[in-house]
Design an enzyme around this catalytic site. Structure first.
Site, mmCIF file in Angstrom:
data_model
loop_
_atom_site.group_PDB
_atom_site.id
_atom_site.type_symbol
_atom_site.label_atom_id
_atom_site.label_comp_id
_atom_site.label_asym_id
_atom_site.label_seq_id
_atom_site.Cartn_x
_atom_site.Cartn_y
_atom_site.Cartn_z
ATOM 1 N N GLY A 153 0.809 -1.208 0.000
ATOM 2 C CA GLY A 153 0.000 0.000 0.000
ATOM 3 C C GLY A 153 0.842 1.257 0.000
ATOM 4 O O GLY A 153 0.585 2.199 -0.760
ATOM 5 N N TYR A 154 1.864 1.292 0.851
ATOM 6 C CA TYR A 154 2.750 2.461 0.929
ATOM 7 C C TYR A 154 3.469 2.694 -0.400
ATOM 8 O O TYR A 154 3.504 3.820 -0.915
ATOM 9 C CB TYR A 154 3.756 2.241 2.053
ATOM 10 C CG TYR A 154 4.744 3.371 2.241
ATOM 11 C CD1 TYR A 154 4.328 4.619 2.671
ATOM 12 C CD2 TYR A 154 6.108 3.168 2.008
ATOM 13 C CE1 TYR A 154 5.232 5.661 2.861
ATOM 14 C CE2 TYR A 154 7.025 4.193 2.199
ATOM 15 C CZ TYR A 154 6.580 5.434 2.624
ATOM 16 O OH TYR A 154 7.489 6.447 2.808
ATOM 17 N N ALA A 155 4.009 1.626 -0.983
ATOM 18 C CA ALA A 155 4.719 1.761 -2.245
ATOM 19 C C ALA A 155 3.786 2.223 -3.361
ATOM 20 O O ALA A 155 4.176 3.002 -4.235
ATOM 21 C CB ALA A 155 5.385 0.441 -2.627
ATOM 22 N N THR A 157 1.277 4.249 -3.057
ATOM 23 C CA THR A 157 1.087 5.702 -2.953
ATOM 24 C C THR A 157 2.313 6.450 -3.466
ATOM 25 O O THR A 157 2.190 7.508 -4.100
ATOM 26 C CB THR A 157 0.789 6.133 -1.505
ATOM 27 O OG1 THR A 157 1.926 5.929 -0.657
ATOM 28 C CG2 THR A 157 -0.412 5.389 -0.936
ATOM 29 N N LYS A 158 3.498 5.904 -3.214
ATOM 30 C CA LYS A 158 4.708 6.603 -3.631
ATOM 31 C C LYS A 158 4.964 6.441 -5.133
ATOM 32 O O LYS A 158 5.622 7.295 -5.751
ATOM 33 C CB LYS A 158 5.902 6.103 -2.818
ATOM 34 C CG LYS A 158 5.812 6.486 -1.338
ATOM 35 C CD LYS A 158 5.696 7.997 -1.141
ATOM 36 C CE LYS A 158 5.796 8.387 0.324
ATOM 37 N NZ LYS A 158 5.781 9.861 0.506
#
Length: 245
Positions: A153-155, A157-158
């Site tokens: 999920g974090y990746a 967004t980035k």
């Protein structure tokens, strides 16, 4: 082009971690600094006090990066206090780790709101207001190259942040404003240490050829370079990670 002697920088997420060190570093380079924060007024005050105690100029402004009205007011405050905006560093971000199959979608939505919508809103204001010769600097992550399980999920967004960065650099044609992103590897911040035991931290520290974690100072140096007078790096993602992929 800014013809005044003082350049002005806005740093979102500037009250702690990499954002705070970046604010202090740019202030040491002679920037007047606007420290943006979301919640912790005491930390923001500490950041401003540290800058002014060292002879710099700084104010703090509370604002949600994903709220376009609040971001508009933040830029208004910078222009009122210091006369304009030359550099915008969007260091605000959220990170929640989980395998994709288990990630709570409400948690994902919160990350998306800060990391993607927030980047978009901050960059929209910056694109409208940064003076010629200035810079817009976003934050991505080296996890995009490392493909670590649990960071889906974090990746995601980035990955959006990198797309915004590269395309906006081309949309700013004719404005003399550079747009880049910094993608740190494992960096010794409270955000990184949260939820990790000593063995996990040691494993991350051993991965780079330089055999240590990055520090907020390491990342602030990269931001300072991109914010400085050397203005030819544009539309790039700088992977500041000690030699990881």
């Amino acid at each position: 082009m800014n013809t005044t002697s003082t350049r002005v920088a806005i740093i979102t997420g500037g009250s702690r971690g990499i954002g705070r060190r970046t604010a202090e570093r740019l202030a040491a380079d002679g920037f007047a600094v606007v420290v943006n924060y979301a919640r912790n007024e005491a930390e923001a005050k500490e950041a401003v006090d540290a800058i002014t105690a060292a002879g710099g100029r700084a104010i703090s402004v509370r604002a949600d990066v994903a709220d376009e009205a609040a971001m508009g007011a933040l830029f208004d405050a910078a222009e009122e206090a210091f006369g304009g905006v030359d550099v915008v560093v969007n260091a605000a971000g959220q990170m929640s780790l989980s395998p994709l199959v288990d990630l709570d979608l409400e948690v994902f939505d919160r990350m998306f709101r800060t990391n993607v919508r927030g980047t978009f809103v901050v960059n929209q204001q910056a694109a409208r207001r940064v003076r010629g010769g200035g810079a817009i600097i976003n934050f991505s992550t080296s996890v995009l190259g490392l493909l670590l399980p649990g960071y889906t999920g974090y990746a995601a967004t980035k990955g959006a942040v990198e797309a915004v960065t590269r395309i906006l650099a081309r949309e700013m044609r004719g404005r003399d404003v550079s747009v880049n992103a910094v993608a740190p590897g494992p960096t010794a911040t409270a955000l990184f240490f949260e939820g990790k035991d000593e063995e996990t931290v040691a494993r991350f520290a051993a991965q780079p050829p330089l055999e240590r974690l990055g520090t907020p100072d390491d990342i602030a140096e990269v931001v300072a370079f991109l914010a400085g007078p050397g203005h030819w790096v544009n539309g790039q993602v700088i992977r500041a990670n000690g030699g990881l992929a």
